[in-house]
Scaffold this motif. Structure first.
Motif, PDB file in Angstrom:
ATOM      1  N   ALA A  21       0.828  -1.210   0.000  1.00 20.36           N
ATOM      2  CA  ALA A  21       0.000   0.000   0.000  1.00 20.36           C
ATOM      3  C   ALA A  21       0.863   1.260   0.000  1.00 20.36           C
ATOM      4  CB  ALA A  21      -0.916  -0.013   1.217  1.00 20.36           C
ATOM      5  N   LEU A  23      -5.117  -2.717  -5.000  1.00 17.22           N
ATOM      6  CA  LEU A  23      -4.402  -1.464  -4.729  1.00 17.22           C
ATOM      7  C   LEU A  23      -5.235  -0.260  -5.164  1.00 17.22           C
ATOM      8  CD1 LEU A  23      -0.822  -2.507  -5.846  1.00 17.22           C
ATOM      9  CD2 LEU A  23      -1.413  -1.612  -3.584  1.00 17.22           C
ATOM     10  N   SER A  72      -4.511   3.653  -4.305  1.00 19.84           N
ATOM     11  CA  SER A  72      -3.173   3.821  -4.862  1.00 19.84           C
ATOM     12  C   SER A  72      -3.233   4.132  -6.356  1.00 19.84           C
ATOM     13  CB  SER A  72      -2.346   2.540  -4.660  1.00 19.84           C
ATOM     14  OG  SER A  72      -2.129   2.270  -3.294  1.00 19.84           O
TER      15      SER A  72
END
Length: 328
Positions: A164, A184, A189
């Motif tokens: 992460a 993710l 992200s």
């Protein structure tokens, strides 16, 4: 019943085998869907290290990514399990050693692995016997495609948790790499993928990711190596930001060379992911909520009679995963 049996390198096909029997603490599951994995390919070709180590031997019944419905409860299992739609953990620890008692049964030295290790028959079959303690119930509405992607999703979920960060690079847009990218992205992200083949890059782009055949400009707070390229571990350490994280979830066919001076001088954290066991429940929740949709990863669903061709490389273009419906 019918099951897919590998009798030697390149020698495999459907066969009639005895029906499974639920032992003490076990259930029998009617398999609804099963996935074909890179590990299965290695057993088919004879390259899987477990064959050399003695952890596995032919004949083998493959299949460790699956879902189905419990049809029989063995001694010591509550009959309420019958009729439930489930998936299960691949890793079956002994339950008695220090690792198992500490909650790390997936690295038990004496573990069995469904369809992989210790003679435990796999899910490329009409029915499957597994310990009830390995089961995870599937919520209503979770279809068999997603259900059979829980096991790789657990791996990807663990990799995504470990990686992460604000900006993350994923090497290898195969099943695990793309699933990791999906987890993710769901966590916020910015994800970039790098692949070796145009079709894998195109597939990742079709899911809305930045993807290419070369590493884009850094910085990257974390890098996930989901390839089988022995050069990728060193590349990951080279391009990640100082004080960043590298997650190793891919395995190459030969040893990888990594200069540990890079790890020390860049103050990096390196994390290895062996199995999806600790991430299965979270993967189910993410699928059920719609936070992550794994279904676009499946290119086709075939019957047991077509599995040998798939393992031999005859795969449909596009998505990286092939599923098997043993009832076909």
């Amino acid at each position: 019943m019918r099951a897919f049996v590998v009798t030697g390198p390149g020698e495999a096909g459907p066969a009639e085998v005895p029906e499974p029997v639920a032992g003490v603490g076990e259930v029998v599951v009617d398999v609804e869907r099963a996935g074909v994995c890179g590990t299965d390919v290695e057993f088919f070709t004879g390259e899987m290290q477990y064959l050399a180590d003695g952890h596995a031997q032919y004949p083998m019944r493959l299949g460790h990514e699956w879902c189905g419905t419990v049809s029989e409860a063995g001694p010591g299992v509550h009959p309420a399990w019958v009729g439930r739609r489930v998936t299960g953990d691949t890793m079956l620890g002994c339950g008695e050693c220090r690792r198992c008692r500490g909650g790390h049964q997936h690295v038990c030295a004496n573990r069995q692995e469904v369809g992989i290790r210790g003679g435990r028959a796999g899910a490329l079959a009409e029915r499957l016997a597994v310990p009830v303690r390995s089961l995870h119930e599937l919520p209503d509405g979770l279809d068999p495609v997603a259900g059979a992607l829980v096991e790789p999703g657990g791996n990807a979920c663990r990799a995504a948790r470990a990686a992460a960060g604000e900006r993350v690079l994923v090497l290898g847009p195969g099943t695990i790499g793309v699933l990791t990218a999906l987890f993710l992205r769901a966590a916020g992200s910015e994800v970039h993928l790098v692949g070796a083949t145009p079709w894998s890059v195109d597939f990742a782009r079709g899911l809305g990711f930045s993807a290419g055949t070369t590493v884009p400009e850094p910085p990257f707070d974390a890098v996930v190596d989901a390839t089988n390229d022995p050069a990728s571990p060193a590349l990951a350490a080279e391009v990640v930001e100082p004080s960043g994280r590298i997650v190793y979830i891919g395995l190459s066919g030969r040893p990888s060379l990594l200069d540990t001076r890079t790890l020390a001088l860049k103050d990096l954290t390196a994390i290895g992911v062996l199995s999806g066991s600790p991430g299965l429940a979270q993967a189910i929740d993410a699928y059920a909520s719609g936070e992550v949709d794994p279904r676009p990863l499946v290119a086709a669903t075939v019957g047991l009679g077509e599995v040998a061709a798939v393992l031999g490389g005859q795969r449909p273009p596009g998505a990286p995963k092939v599923h098997v419906d043993p009832r076909r």
